[in-house]
Scaffold this active site. Structure first.
Site, PDB file in Angstrom:
ATOM      1  N   HIS A  32     -52.503   6.972 -42.083  1.00 23.73           N
ATOM      2  CA  HIS A  32     -52.516   5.785 -41.221  1.00 23.73           C
ATOM      3  C   HIS A  32     -52.507   6.152 -39.733  1.00 23.73           C
ATOM      4  CE1 HIS A  32     -49.486   4.779 -44.567  1.00 23.73           C
ATOM      5  NE2 HIS A  32     -50.678   4.537 -45.046  1.00 23.73           N
ATOM      6  N   HIS A  86     -41.721   1.523 -54.999  1.00 23.96           N
ATOM      7  CA  HIS A  86     -42.502   1.118 -53.824  1.00 23.96           C
ATOM      8  C   HIS A  86     -43.964   0.981 -54.239  1.00 23.96           C
ATOM      9  CE1 HIS A  86     -43.978   0.924 -49.820  1.00 23.96           C
ATOM     10  NE2 HIS A  86     -44.052   2.207 -49.531  1.00 23.96           N
ATOM     11  N   GLU A  88     -46.680   0.937 -52.342  1.00 22.97           N
ATOM     12  CA  GLU A  88     -47.746   1.572 -51.557  1.00 22.97           C
ATOM     13  C   GLU A  88     -48.435   2.615 -52.432  1.00 22.97           C
ATOM     14  OE1 GLU A  88     -46.716   2.950 -47.604  1.00 22.97           O
ATOM     15  OE2 GLU A  88     -48.842   2.971 -47.064  1.00 22.97           O
ATOM     16  N   ASP A  90     -49.662   5.535 -52.318  1.00 23.98           N
ATOM     17  CA  ASP A  90     -49.355   6.963 -52.469  1.00 23.98           C
ATOM     18  C   ASP A  90     -48.304   7.168 -53.560  1.00 23.98           C
ATOM     19  OD1 ASP A  90     -47.736   5.623 -50.611  1.00 23.98           O
ATOM     20  OD2 ASP A  90     -47.188   7.451 -49.540  1.00 23.98           O
ATOM     21  N   HIS A 152     -40.119   1.000 -45.894  1.00 23.69           N
ATOM     22  CA  HIS A 152     -40.767   0.374 -44.760  1.00 23.69           C
ATOM     23  C   HIS A 152     -41.686  -0.761 -45.156  1.00 23.69           C
ATOM     24  CE1 HIS A 152     -44.784   2.645 -45.107  1.00 23.69           C
ATOM     25  NE2 HIS A 152     -44.105   2.900 -46.198  1.00 23.69           N
ATOM     26  N   ASP A 171     -39.540   6.548 -49.759  1.00 24.54           N
ATOM     27  CA  ASP A 171     -40.028   7.045 -48.456  1.00 24.54           C
ATOM     28  C   ASP A 171     -38.890   7.508 -47.531  1.00 24.54           C
ATOM     29  OD1 ASP A 171     -42.794   6.850 -48.733  1.00 24.54           O
ATOM     30  OD2 ASP A 171     -42.846   4.757 -48.117  1.00 24.54           O
ATOM     31  N   TYR A 199     -41.939  12.496 -39.054  1.00 25.70           N
ATOM     32  CA  TYR A 199     -42.083  11.427 -40.045  1.00 25.70           C
ATOM     33  C   TYR A 199     -41.334  10.171 -39.578  1.00 25.70           C
ATOM     34  CZ  TYR A 199     -41.661   9.485 -44.855  1.00 25.70           C
ATOM     35  OH  TYR A 199     -41.701   8.702 -45.989  1.00 25.70           O
ATOM     36  N   HIS A 232     -41.539  12.122 -50.481  1.00 30.00           N
ATOM     37  CA  HIS A 232     -42.416  13.057 -49.762  1.00 30.00           C
ATOM     38  C   HIS A 232     -41.581  14.250 -49.308  1.00 30.00           C
ATOM     39  CE1 HIS A 232     -45.677  10.133 -49.462  1.00 30.00           C
ATOM     40  NE2 HIS A 232     -44.836   9.245 -48.953  1.00 30.00           N
TER      41      HIS A 232
HETATM   42 FE1  FEO Z   1     -44.792   3.761 -48.010  1.00 35.20          FE
HETATM   43 FE2  FEO Z   1     -45.031   6.987 -49.032  1.00 35.20          FE
HETATM   44  O1  FEO Z   1     -45.473   5.184 -48.940  1.00 35.20           O
END
Ligand code: FEO
Length: 402
Positions: A32, A86, A88, A90, A152, A171, A199, A232
């Site tokens: 992003h 989550h 999202e 990923d 987030h 995250d 990050y 991550h």
């Molecule tokens: Fe909000 Fe690692 O995705």
């Protein structure tokens, strides 16, 4: 003689009941607009008790790797529950394929996660909503769900395994760092702090007030957390309080005697101004980063700004406006809502000279407190103009709230 074919990817045991079964993305370089120069990982975790749960999946292209890592521990068909912390992609991109392969008894997500997943995918299984504070017994172990709304995304959630004192934090507490090492204690401390800060600065900074509240909420739960396992980067199995303390410090947003001078230049005039301003700041005892924007990625500027107390932005005037790289950086930084900054604008110009005023307007919108009038120099700065630049640096230094 026939040989048995082993799964090509191996899970890594984290605690008695938890295995890392995620994927390493060595090649991703953009998240992003945030430059992920060191790649990333998509961490998913298998929890083994009487029932078997998979917490999160991976980005869709890596789902084969996820299933192979699961297969190195148990047949994916034995998974009873899938938890989606989550939506999202990923973390959820691999969900449709995992559900098709594993056919779990149930899939769980937060209330808003159920909605978000239905807006992303047509899943083969119904998703059950779990509320903040709700638990799920695996028989011999229990998963507890902690909503982390807007950290987030609206649906964000964390999962806590009390028996192993593991917080699967999604995250939160992560970093984009591809590595062959799975644990933070195997990685150099300076790398960990730099990548965690990068990050935070590029993802969580605008949500700092909520980060503070979440840390308070988790503190009040009175749960013992030994291992922080994010989605991550490395897993914190020792000294996990370190990353939590970093977050508390960054969320507080305290200004330091540090300044970022970000600029671009057409014929090196604005560059000369930036260097002289940097010199004035340094002479006043301020740690200074002078960042030419064609050579410094916007996410590097955001990272340096995380613990700074001043932001100075310079641009020549091009076609009655700011230089494209400067507009890009201002737009990106505005979205990150940096706090407790003082600042100023500067730039050289030929005839119309609108850029400095436009930067001042952008800094106002970012709630950067003006420490000085903007400084404009016609065409090429002479010795006197460079002295004014240095004086501007010293003036800004006096206003830093640190
Ligand atoms: Fe909000 Fe690692 O995705």
């Amino acid at each position: 003689m026939a040989t048995s074919v082993k799964d090509p990817y191996t899970a890594v045991q984290v605690t008695d009941r938890v295995y890392w079964v995620g994927a390493i993305d060595w090649g991703v370089r953009d998240f992003h607009g945030y430059a992920t120069q060191r790649g990333s990982t998509y961490n998913a975790y298998l929890v083994l008790a009487d029932k078997i749960a998979l917490v999160d999946t991976v980005k869709a292209p890596f789902v084969g790797e996820l299933l192979a890592r699961i297969g190195s521990v148990v047949d994916p068909g034995r998974i009873d529950y899938v938890i989606s912390n989550h939506a999202e992609m990923d973390h959820s991109g691999g969900l449709p394929e995992v559900l098709a392969a594993a056919r779990p008894e149930k899939v769980f997500a937060s209330t808003l996660g159920v909605k978000a997943l239905s807006e992303h995918f047509s899943l083969p299984s119904e998703v059950t909503a779990v509320k903040d504070g709700e638990s799920l017994s695996l028989g011999g172990a229990t998963l507890h769900f902690v909503e982390a709304r807007m950290l987030h995304w609206p649906d964000s959630m964390m999962t806590y395994l009390a028996e192993d004192r593991v917080l699967l934090s999604n995250d939160a507490f992560g970093m984009h760092l591809a590595s062959s090492r799975r644990f933070a204690d195997e990685i150099e401390a300076a790398t960990l702090e730099r990548e965690a800060a990068r990050y935070y600065a590029n993802i969580l900074l605008p949500l700092s007030p909520l980060v503070g509240k979440l840390l308070e909420k988790v503190g009040k739960l009175g749960i013992a957390i030994e291992v922080v396992a994010p989605s991550h980067g490395p897993i914190w199995r020792k000294d996990s309080g370190r990353v939590v303390d970093w977050y508390a410090g960054w969320a507080a947003g305290k200004a330091n005697r540090k300044a970022v001078v970000a600029y671009d230049s057409m014929w090196q005039s604005t560059a000369a101004m930036a260097r002289a301003i940097g010199d004035g700041l340094a002479a006043a005892g301020v740690e200074t980063r002078v960042m030419p924007l064609r050579e410094s990625h916007r996410s590097d500027v955001a990272t340096e700004l995380l613990q700074a107390g001043a932001l100075l932005v310079g641009s020549p005037t091009l076609n009655n406006g700011v230089f494209p790289t400067v507009a890009d950086a201002l737009s990106y930084l505005k979205g990150l809502k940096p706090r407790n900054l003082v600042g100023a604008a500067f730039g050289s110009y030929g005839w119309s000279g609108e850029a400095v005023g436009q930067i001042e307007e952008a800094l106002r919108e970012m709630k950067v407190e003006p420490a000085s009038e903007g400084l404009r120099v016609k065409y090429v700065p002479d010795r006197e103009s460079l002295s004014e630049c240095s004086a501007l640096g010293r003036r800004v230094a006096e206003h830093i709230h640190a």
